[in-house]
Design a protein around this motif. Structure first.
Motif, PDB file in Angstrom:
ATOM      1  N   ARG A  15     -74.559  93.300 -77.559  1.00  0.00           N
ATOM      2  CA  ARG A  15     -74.889  94.586 -76.927  1.00  0.00           C
ATOM      3  C   ARG A  15     -74.696  95.762 -77.898  1.00  0.00           C
ATOM      4  NH1 ARG A  15     -74.009  93.065 -71.391  1.00  0.00           N
ATOM      5  NH2 ARG A  15     -74.933  90.980 -71.287  1.00  0.00           N
ATOM      6  N   PRO A  16     -75.390  96.877 -77.650  1.00  0.00           N
ATOM      7  CA  PRO A  16     -75.215  98.070 -78.500  1.00  0.00           C
ATOM      8  C   PRO A  16     -73.934  98.818 -78.169  1.00  0.00           C
ATOM      9  CG  PRO A  16     -76.789  98.525 -76.764  1.00  0.00           C
ATOM     10  CD  PRO A  16     -76.459  97.063 -76.653  1.00  0.00           C
ATOM     11  N   SER A  17     -73.441  99.557 -79.155  1.00  0.00           N
ATOM     12  CA  SER A  17     -72.326 100.473 -78.926  1.00  0.00           C
ATOM     13  C   SER A  17     -72.838 101.739 -78.239  1.00  0.00           C
ATOM     14  CB  SER A  17     -71.672 100.853 -80.255  1.00  0.00           C
ATOM     15  OG  SER A  17     -72.582 101.631 -81.040  1.00  0.00           O
ATOM     16  N   GLY A  18     -71.935 102.551 -77.760  1.00  0.00           N
ATOM     17  CA  GLY A  18     -72.329 103.820 -77.152  1.00  0.00           C
ATOM     18  C   GLY A  18     -73.053 104.719 -78.117  1.00  0.00           C
ATOM     19  N   ARG A  19     -72.592 104.771 -79.368  1.00  0.00           N
ATOM     20  CA  ARG A  19     -73.256 105.642 -80.350  1.00  0.00           C
ATOM     21  C   ARG A  19     -74.662 105.130 -80.648  1.00  0.00           C
ATOM     22  NH1 ARG A  19     -69.434 102.864 -83.581  1.00  0.00           N
ATOM     23  NH2 ARG A  19     -67.888 104.488 -83.222  1.00  0.00           N
ATOM     24  N   GLN A  20     -74.851 103.810 -80.670  1.00  0.00           N
ATOM     25  CA  GLN A  20     -76.189 103.259 -80.907  1.00  0.00           C
ATOM     26  C   GLN A  20     -77.126 103.555 -79.740  1.00  0.00           C
ATOM     27  OE1 GLN A  20     -74.779  99.251 -81.720  1.00  0.00           O
ATOM     28  NE2 GLN A  20     -75.558  99.362 -83.818  1.00  0.00           N
ATOM     29  N   LEU A  21     -76.619 103.490 -78.516  1.00  0.00           N
ATOM     30  CA  LEU A  21     -77.449 103.824 -77.353  1.00  0.00           C
ATOM     31  C   LEU A  21     -77.907 105.273 -77.409  1.00  0.00           C
ATOM     32  CD1 LEU A  21     -75.483 102.047 -74.488  1.00  0.00           C
ATOM     33  CD2 LEU A  21     -77.818 101.508 -75.224  1.00  0.00           C
ATOM     34  N   THR A  22     -76.990 106.181 -77.738  1.00  0.00           N
ATOM     35  CA  THR A  22     -77.339 107.604 -77.829  1.00  0.00           C
ATOM     36  C   THR A  22     -78.369 107.838 -78.915  1.00  0.00           C
ATOM     37  OG1 THR A  22     -75.152 108.244 -77.025  1.00  0.00           O
ATOM     38  CG2 THR A  22     -76.419 109.915 -78.206  1.00  0.00           C
ATOM     39  N   TRP A  23     -78.167 107.192 -80.064  1.00  0.00           N
ATOM     40  CA  TRP A  23     -79.121 107.328 -81.173  1.00  0.00           C
ATOM     41  C   TRP A  23     -80.501 106.809 -80.780  1.00  0.00           C
ATOM     42  CZ3 TRP A  23     -81.439 102.991 -83.304  1.00  0.00           C
ATOM     43  CH2 TRP A  23     -82.270 103.234 -84.404  1.00  0.00           C
ATOM     44  N   GLN A  24     -80.562 105.633 -80.149  1.00  0.00           N
ATOM     45  CA  GLN A  24     -81.857 105.038 -79.805  1.00  0.00           C
ATOM     46  C   GLN A  24     -82.656 105.958 -78.889  1.00  0.00           C
ATOM     47  OE1 GLN A  24     -82.516 101.016 -80.279  1.00  0.00           O
ATOM     48  NE2 GLN A  24     -84.410 102.143 -80.655  1.00  0.00           N
ATOM     49  N   ALA A  25     -81.973 106.627 -77.975  1.00  0.00           N
ATOM     50  CA  ALA A  25     -82.651 107.513 -77.028  1.00  0.00           C
ATOM     51  C   ALA A  25     -83.241 108.743 -77.712  1.00  0.00           C
ATOM     52  CB  ALA A  25     -81.682 107.933 -75.927  1.00  0.00           C
ATOM     53  N   MET A  26     -82.805 109.060 -78.940  1.00  0.00           N
ATOM     54  CA  MET A  26     -83.369 110.210 -79.657  1.00  0.00           C
ATOM     55  C   MET A  26     -84.801 109.933 -80.101  1.00  0.00           C
ATOM     56  SD  MET A  26     -80.144 111.539 -81.954  1.00  0.00           S
ATOM     57  CE  MET A  26     -81.114 112.898 -82.641  1.00  0.00           C
ATOM     58  N   GLU A  27     -85.106 108.716 -80.467  1.00  0.00           N
ATOM     59  CA  GLU A  27     -86.450 108.217 -80.772  1.00  0.00           C
ATOM     60  C   GLU A  27     -87.102 108.819 -82.009  1.00  0.00           C
ATOM     61  OE1 GLU A  27     -88.918 108.353 -77.267  1.00  0.00           O
ATOM     62  OE2 GLU A  27     -87.752 106.790 -76.269  1.00  0.00           O
ATOM     63  N   PHE A  28     -87.119 110.133 -82.163  1.00  0.00           N
ATOM     64  CA  PHE A  28     -87.928 110.774 -83.215  1.00  0.00           C
ATOM     65  C   PHE A  28     -87.189 112.003 -83.721  1.00  0.00           C
ATOM     66  CE2 PHE A  28     -92.115 113.349 -83.910  1.00  0.00           C
ATOM     67  CZ  PHE A  28     -92.102 113.063 -85.255  1.00  0.00           C
ATOM     68  N   TYR A  29     -86.910 112.029 -85.029  1.00  0.00           N
ATOM     69  CA  TYR A  29     -86.160 113.152 -85.599  1.00  0.00           C
ATOM     70  C   TYR A  29     -86.589 113.351 -87.050  1.00  0.00           C
ATOM     71  CZ  TYR A  29     -83.400 108.928 -86.351  1.00  0.00           C
ATOM     72  OH  TYR A  29     -83.018 107.649 -86.635  1.00  0.00           O
ATOM     73  N   GLY A  30     -86.151 114.445 -87.648  1.00  0.00           N
ATOM     74  CA  GLY A  30     -86.668 114.849 -88.945  1.00  0.00           C
ATOM     75  C   GLY A  30     -85.690 114.677 -90.085  1.00  0.00           C
ATOM     76  N   PHE A  31     -86.252 114.492 -91.262  1.00  0.00           N
ATOM     77  CA  PHE A  31     -85.537 114.471 -92.537  1.00  0.00           C
ATOM     78  C   PHE A  31     -85.965 115.734 -93.277  1.00  0.00           C
ATOM     79  CE2 PHE A  31     -84.164 110.549 -95.271  1.00  0.00           C
ATOM     80  CZ  PHE A  31     -82.906 111.093 -95.419  1.00  0.00           C
ATOM     81  N   GLY A  75     -83.789 115.857 -83.563  1.00  0.00           N
ATOM     82  CA  GLY A  75     -82.704 116.092 -84.503  1.00  0.00           C
ATOM     83  C   GLY A  75     -83.234 116.330 -85.898  1.00  0.00           C
ATOM     84  N   VAL A  76     -82.325 116.677 -86.821  1.00  0.00           N
ATOM     85  CA  VAL A  76     -82.696 116.910 -88.206  1.00  0.00           C
ATOM     86  C   VAL A  76     -81.561 116.429 -89.104  1.00  0.00           C
ATOM     87  CG1 VAL A  76     -81.863 119.310 -88.026  1.00  0.00           C
ATOM     88  CG2 VAL A  76     -83.307 118.647 -89.955  1.00  0.00           C
ATOM     89  N   ILE A  77     -81.930 115.667 -90.153  1.00  0.00           N
ATOM     90  CA  ILE A  77     -80.979 115.209 -91.161  1.00  0.00           C
ATOM     91  C   ILE A  77     -81.297 115.932 -92.473  1.00  0.00           C
ATOM     92  CG2 ILE A  77     -80.146 113.232 -92.491  1.00  0.00           C
ATOM     93  CD1 ILE A  77     -80.960 111.452 -90.119  1.00  0.00           C
ATOM     94  N   LEU A  78     -80.305 116.593 -93.051  1.00  0.00           N
ATOM     95  CA  LEU A  78     -80.487 117.384 -94.267  1.00  0.00           C
ATOM     96  C   LEU A  78     -79.930 116.645 -95.479  1.00  0.00           C
ATOM     97  CD1 LEU A  78     -81.176 120.154 -95.669  1.00  0.00           C
ATOM     98  CD2 LEU A  78     -78.807 120.812 -95.163  1.00  0.00           C
TER      99      LEU A  78
END
Length: 458
Positions: A15-31, A75-78
Motif C-alpha cells: 500500500r502507499p504511504s500518506g505522503r505518496q497518496l497526497t502526491w499522487q492526487a496532485m497529478e500535474f505540476y511544474g519544474f 505545484g512547482v519545483i524550483l
C-alpha cells in the motif's frame, strides 16, 4: 479470472504511504529550471562563473506561477541549485549565490520569491538540489561534502515553509578523470524526513520513481507495486544523464517496459514496495531557456497527449517551463500553457452523467466477472473512459476491458492491464448508450473508485 488467493492477495497488500497518496492526487505540476545556466546559455554549467552575470532585472515569480497554474498545475519545483553550484538563495555555507550577484543589490532570494508566489496562487512548493556541485571545493572528499550538502538541504527545508517534493537526480562527477562523490543517500533522506515529513523524495529517493526517460514517454502499463531493488539510488543515477548531451532529453529506451506485472514480479514477492512513477519532460528541447529555442516550444496537442498518457497512465506529470534571462516566462510558453489548461478543463467538463450499476462481483455473483455498467439517458459519441482504483487498498486490477453498446450490439472500445490511481483509455469517437467495464484479471477483489465516460469533442 485470476484467483484472488495466494500471491495475488499478497501483491494487493502493498500500500502507499500518506505522503505518496497526497502526491499522487496532485497529478500535474511544474519544474522551473533557472539559474546561472540561464545567463550563460548552458545546460550543464562548469561552475565558477562570475556571479555578476546573474541579474534578471524583470524577475517576476508571480508571472511564473500564474503561467503554471493556467495549465492546470498544482505545484512547482524550483532548481534551487544545479550542477554548477550557483545557489538561488543566500546560503550560509557558500558565497557562490545570489548574495554575491547584483540582482536585488545582493539581497535577493529567488527561492523565497517562488515559494511565496506559489502560496499566493494556491500551488504547492518543491525543491531540486543537485547533489553534484562543480564549484564546491569539498566535492569528492566524502563526509566533508556530505556535511556541506546536508547544510544546504537543511536551509531549503527549514526556511521556506512546507515542501511537497525534494527532487534528487543522479548527476555525479566530472568525467573519467574528474572527482566523484559517493553520496550518503540515507543521510539525505533522514534530513528530509525530519524537516519535511510530508514531502516525497523523488527519483533518487524512496517515494517517487523516475519513468526512465526525459522525453515524456510512458510505458503501456505503469505499476506502483515493484521490486524494492528499483529504489536503489545508484541504479537510478547510472541510468540518468551522464554528460551535457542534448540528445538525452528525447532519448527513449525500449528496456524495462514491464516493471510490475505478475510475471515481472516472480521471485520478488517477498520484497516489494509501493513506488509510483513520475513522467518528466520539458516544454522546450532544453531544460534551461535558450533564445534559439523560442520557436521550438511544444504544441498544445503534443503536451495534451503526454498529459493523457502520464496522468492517465497511473503516473504524475512534471513539465519543465524555463524562464528567460530577463526573469520572465516567454510569451510562447505562456500561450501554450494557457491552451493546455483549457484543453484539460474541456476534457474534464465532457464527463457524461450516467447511472452506474455493479452487475457482478463478490456481493452479486462471486463466480462472475466484476463489472460496472454505465447507462446514459441517450446515446452519446464517446472518446474516452476514465477509471481509477481505490489505491488506499493497493493496486489490484491486472486487466480491464471496456465495451460500448449501441443498436443491440457490444463493441470492444479499449483494454489495458494496469489502472492504479487513474487510467484514461481513449479510442475513436463511438456512439453508445451504455458502457460496460469488465475486470477480467485482478489481485484480490478489484475496487474501482472512479468510472467516467467522456463525450467526444464537437
Amino acid at each position: 479470472m485470476t484467483t484472488a488467493a495466494g500471491t495475488g492477495r499478497a501483491l494487493a497488500e502493498v500500500r502507499p504511504s500518506g505522503r505518496q497518496l497526497t502526491w499522487q492526487a496532485m497529478e500535474f505540476y511544474g519544474f522551473v529550471h533557472f539559474g546561472m545556466n540561464t545567463m550563460t546559455g548552458r545546460e550543464w554549467g562548469e561552475g565558477h562563473d562570475d556571479p555578476a552575470l546573474f541579474d534578471p532585472a524583470g524577475l517576476d515569480a508571480d508571472q511564473w506561477v500564474r503561467a503554471l497554474k493556467s495549465a492546470g498545475m498544482t505545484g512547482v519545483i524550483l532548481t534551487c541549485k544545479h550542477h554548477d553550484g550557483f545557489c538561488l538563495w543566500p546560503s550560509d555555507v557558500t558565497s557562490y549565490s545570489v548574495a554575491s550577484s547584483p540582482w536585488r543589490d545582493g539581497r535577493g532570494d529567488v527561492v523565497a520569491e517562488v515559494a511565496d508566489a506559489a502560496r499566493r496562487h494556491g500551488l504547492r512548493f518543491g525543491v531540486y538540489l543537485s547533489p553534484w556541485d562543480r564549484t564546491e571545493a569539498s566535492y569528492g572528499s566524502g563526509t566533508a561534502y556530505d556535511d556541506f550538502y546536508v547544510a544546504q538541504l537543511t536551509e531549503l527545508l527549514t526556511r521556506y515553509g512546507p515542501v511537497f517534493s525534494v527532487w534528487l537526480d543522479g548527476a555525479n562527477g566530472e568525467g573519467p578523470n574528474g572527482k566523484r562523490q559517493y553520496y550518503d543517500w540515507e543521510r539525505y533522506y533522514a534530513v528530509v524526513r525530519e524537516s519535511q515529513p510530508d514531502a516525497v523524495i523523488s527519483v533518487c529517493g524512496p517515494d517517487v520513481r523516475w519513468c526512465g526517460n526525459e522525453a515524456g514517454e510512458t510505458r503501456p502499463d505503469e505499476w506502483s507495486v515493484v521490486p524494492r531493488a528499483l529504489q536503489d539510488a545508484e541504479r537510478t543515477a547510472d541510468r540518468s544523464q551522464q554528460a551535457d548531451d542534448g540528445a538525452f532529453a528525447r532519448l527513449v529506451r525500449s528496456d524495462d517496459r514491464d516493471l510490475g506485472s505478475r510475471a515481472a514480479l516472480v521471485g520478488h514477492e517477498d520484497d516489494l514496495v509501493w513506488y509510483p512513477a513520475e513522467v518528466n519532460t520539458s516544454i522546450r528541447p532544453g531544460w534551461f531557456h535558450h533564445p534559439a529555442e523560442d520557436t521550438q516550444v511544444r504544441s498544445v496537442d503534443e503536451l495534451f497527449t503526454i498529459y493523457l498518457r502520464s496522468v492517465g497512465g497511473n503516473s504524475c506529470f512534471l513539465l519543465n517551463v524555463p524562464p528567460a534571462a530577463d526573469g520572465l516566462v516567454q510569451d510562447a510558453d505562456v500561450a501554450v500553457l494557457g491552451q493546455l489548461g483549457r484543453r484539460i478543463r474541456d476534457f474534464r467538463a465532457r464527463r457524461i452523467e450516467a447511472t452506474a450499476t455493479v452487475s457482478s462481483g463478490p456481493e452479486v455473483d462471486p463466480a462472475a466477472l466484476p463489472t460496472v455498467t454505465l447507462t446514459f439517458t441517450r446515446p452519446y459519441r464517446i472518446e474516452a473512459v476514465v477509471l481509477g482504483e481505490d489505491i488506499t487498498r493497493g493496486q489490484r486490477i491486472e486487466h480491464v476491458v471496456v465495451r460500448g453498446h449501441r443498436d443491440g450490439r457490444w463493441t470492444t472500445l479499449a483494454e489495458a492491464d494496469s489502472v492504479g490511481h487513474q487510467r484514461i483509455l481513449t479510442f475513436p469517437p463511438t456512439e453508445a448508450d451504455t458502457v460496460r467495464i469488465e475486470v477480467t484479471r485482478s489481485r484480490d477483489t478489484p475496487l474501482l473508485a472512479r468510472t467516467d465516460a467522456i463525450e467526444a469533442a464537437s
